[in-house]
Write a protein that holds these residues in place. Structure first.
Motif: not given
Length: 539
Positions: A123-124, A127, A250-252, A254, A257
Motif C-alpha cells: 500500500s501507499m 511503502d 490508490s491502494d486498490y 494503483p 497513486r
C-alpha cells in the motif's frame, strides 16, 4: 463418357447419410455430458462460492459506494448487518476485501490456514512508512520479512532483552506519576488532567527511551510533561498510525497513486518528514559512533545499539542505515497506541461506574499497599485491574480492523472461496462485540474475564473472541512488553490518583468517535487527586 468421367465423385467425397450425422451428434453430446458430470462429481465435487457481498461495478468494484459512505469501516459493518453474515466479500478495484466478525471463522484464517495468510498488502502508506518494506510488521511475506522477524524475536524482544530494559521502563513509570501529580497541583489546571496526553506521552516517552535512550528531543518540560518537540513528534506518530492501513483509493487502483485522490499521501509524507527530522539525526550519529569504534557492544544502551551492532556471517553490519531507520520507527509505532488507548478508555469507563473504580483501587491497596508504587512484579497479582484492561481491549479497540492478511494462494475457508490476493480483515469491533459470543456486548464488564478458579488473567486472547495482540505468524512478538506497558500505566494511574468526571458532568461520553471511528471525538479530561504520600510522586 467424357462428361461422365468429369462428373464422377469418389466415394469418400460423397455426402454421408443423415443417420451418420445424427449418430456423431449423439456421441459428441454424450461425451460432453459425461465430462461435465465427471468434473462436478469427481474432479470438483463442489466449487466454493465467494462470501456474500454487494454486487461490484466493472473495474472499480465497490469503490464508489465506499467513497459515498465514509467512514469505510462503518459502511463495511453495515453491509454485513444487512446481509446477516459474519464473513463478507467486498470488491475494491480488483481486490477482494474479506471482513470477518466470527471468532470461529477468524481462527480458520489465522490458525488452521495461517501459512496461507501470512503476507501483508502493498500500500501507499506502508511503502512510505517502512521505507520500501524494510521492516517487520507491514512488510509482505518474503526473505526481508523473515530476516527482520528473526531479529525482532531473537534480538529485540527476547526475555533477556526485556529484563535488560527494566530500569528504563521504571523511569518512565515514575515520570508519569511526577507529571500527573504536578498537573493536579497546578492551580491553573484546577486538578483537571487530559488523560489522552498523559497516556500517549507515557507510551511515546517509554518507546523513545527503549529505542533511543532519551525521553526528550529538546529540553522537555519542568513538570515532567512533553516539550514542543515531543508534542510535534507524538502528533506525527499518531497521524502515521491513523493512515497506516486506511482505506486509500490508490491502494486498490494503483494507477491513481500520485494523484492523491483522498489526500492520504500528503498527510503520510508530512508526518514522515517530522518523524525523520527527530529520529534520523540520532540514528546517524549513533551509527557513526559504532563505525569510529567509540561505542562497542560492551556499552550498548538501547535497542538502537542492538540494531546497529548486529553482524552477518562475514562480520559485516547485518542491517543498512535505511533498515535501521525504518525498523526503529516501526518499533515506536508498534508500542504506543494499544496501551495508551486501553488505559484511556478503561479510566473513562471506570469513572462512569465508580464501583468498578473502587474495586480496582481496593485490589491495588491490598496487593501493593500505600507505602510504595506499583511495580512490574505486582502485575501477576492484579487480576481485576488486568480484567479492566482486557475489557477495554475488547470493547474499545484502537482500530476497527486488524492489519490486513493477504491470501498467498486460492483457498477455501468456511466453505467460501478466498481468491489469491484477497485482503482478510478481522474486525476487532465485530469480534469483541459479537452478541453470539458476549453477553451484553456493549457494556463494560471486567468481571466477564475473571475465572471461577481464580487463575491468572492474561491480556491476550488466543481464541480471537477479541483482539489485543493478534495471533499466528503475524501476531505481535512484543506481548510481554505490551502487557507491562498497559498494566504499569493503568496500575500507576489508578493506584496513585482518585479519578472523577469533570465539573458539571456526571459521566464521560464514550460514543462520539472522530472520523474513521478510531478514537473518541475528544480526549478525556478528568479530575485527578493524589491518594498516596507526596514523596512517592517525586523523582
Amino acid at each position: 463418357m467424357l462428361f461422365q468421367a468429369i462428373s464422377y465423385t469418389p466415394s469418400f467425397l460423397r455426402p454421408l447419410p443423415q443417420s451418420f450425422w445424427h449418430l456423431l451428434l449423439i456421441i459428441f453430446f454424450s461425451f460432453m455430458v459425461i465430462k461435465t458430470i465427471r468434473y462436478h462429481l469427481v474432479e470438483n465435487p463442489k466449487k466454493a462460492k465467494l462470501p456474500p457481498g454487494p454486487k461490484p461495478w466493472p473495474i472499480v468494484g465497490n469503490i464508489p459506494e465506499m467513497l459515498a459512505n465514509k467512514p469505510a469501516t462503518r459502511w463495511i459493518h453495515k453491509i454485513m448487518e444487512e446481509l446477516n453474515t459474519e464473513v463478507a466479500c467486498i470488491r475494491l478495484g480488483n481486490v477482494h476485501v474479506i471482513p470477518v466478525t466470527c471468532p470461529t471463522i477468524a481462527l480458520e484464517f489465522l490458525r488452521k490456514n495461517d501459512a496461507t495468510f501470512a503476507s501483508r498488502p502493498i500500500s501507499m502508506s506502508t511503502d512510505i512508512i517502512s521505507k520500501g518494506f524494510l521492516t517487520t510488521a507491514v512488510t509482505p511475506f518474503g526473505e526481508q520479512w523473515k530476516k527482520m522477524k528473526k531479529i525482532f524475536v531473537n534480538e529485540l524482544f527476547s526475555p533477556h532483552r526485556h529484563q535488560w530494559l527494566t530500569n528504563k521502563r521504571n523511569e518512565e513509570a515514575d515520570n508519569i506519576m511526577f507529571y500527573v501529580y504536578n498537573k493536579c497541583k497546578n492551580a491553573n489546571d484546577n486538578g483537571l488532567v487530559n488523560v489522552r496526553i498523559v497516556t500517549r506521552h507515557y507510551c511515546c516517552n517509554l518507546m523513545r527511551k527503549l529505542v533511543f535512550n532519551t525521553r526528550y528531543f529538546g529540553e522537555g518540560s519542568n513538570d515532567g510533561g512533553p516539550g514542543l518537540e515531543e508534542v510535534e513528534h507524538v502528533d506525527a506518530i499518531f497521524t502515521l498510525l491513523r493512515y497506516v492501513f486506511a482505506f486509500c483509493v490508490s491502494d486498490y487502483m494503483p494507477f491513481l497513486r500520485g494523484l492523491d485522490f483522498d489526500d492520504h499521501e500528503r498527510r503520510v509524507k508530512d508526518a514522515m518528514s517530522i518523524v525523520d527530522k527527530y529520529n534520523d539525526p540520532i540514528i546517524e550519529r549513533r551509527i557513526q559512533k559504532w563505525k569510529d569504534a567509540s561505542k562497542t557492544s560492551a556499552d550498548s544502551e538501547d535497542l538502537l545499539d542492538i540494531l546497529i551492532s548486529l553482524k552477518d556471517a562475514n562480520n559485516k553490519p547485518l542491517l543498512t542505515s535505511e533498515e535501521i531507520k525504518a525498523q526503529a520507527l516501526e518499533l515506536v509505532l508498534g508500542g504506543v497506541d494499544n496501551p495508551s488507548h486501553a488505559a484511556e478508555f478503561a479510566i473513562a469507563e471506570m469513572i462512569n461506574q465508580p464501583d468498578l473504580l473502587q474495586r480496582a483501587t481496593e485490589e491495588l491497596d491490598n496487593v501493593v499497599g500505600k507505602q510504595r508504587l506499583v511495580q512490574e512484579s505486582d502485575i501477576p497479582n492484579l487480576n481485576y485491574v488486568k480484567a479492566c484492561a482486557k475489557e477495554a481491549f475488547r470493547l474499545h479497540p484502537i482500530t476497527i480492523f486488524n492489519p490486513p492478511h493477504v491470501a498467498m494462494d486460492n483457498i477455501t475457508v468456511s466453505k467460501y472461496m478466498i481468491p489469491k490476493g484477497s485482503h482478510v480483515l478481522l474486525s476487532k469491533q465485530g469480534l469483541g462485540r459479537n452478541p453470539k459470543v458476549w453477553n451484553e456486548p456493549h457494556k463494560f464488564q471486567p468481571e466477564r474475564h475473571l475465572k471461577n478458579d481464580g487463575s491468572m488473567v492474561v491480556l491476550s486472547e488466543p481464541d480471537l473472541k477479541f483482539i489485543s495482540f493478534s495471533t499466528g505468524r503475524r501476531g505481535c512478538p512484543g506481548i510481554v512488553l505490551g502487557t507491562s506497558m498497559t498494566m504499569m500505566l493503568l496500575g500507576r494511574l489508578l493506584h496513585g490518583f482518585d479519578w472523577s468526571g469533570p465539573p458539571n458532568e456526571s459521566t464521560i461520553e464514550l460514543l462520539k468517535y472522530s472520523n474513521g471511528d478510531r478514537y473518541l471525538g475528544g480526549p478525556i479530561v478528568a479530575i485527578a487527586k493524589p491518594r498516596l504520600a507526596a514523596e512517592l510522586y517525586h523523582q
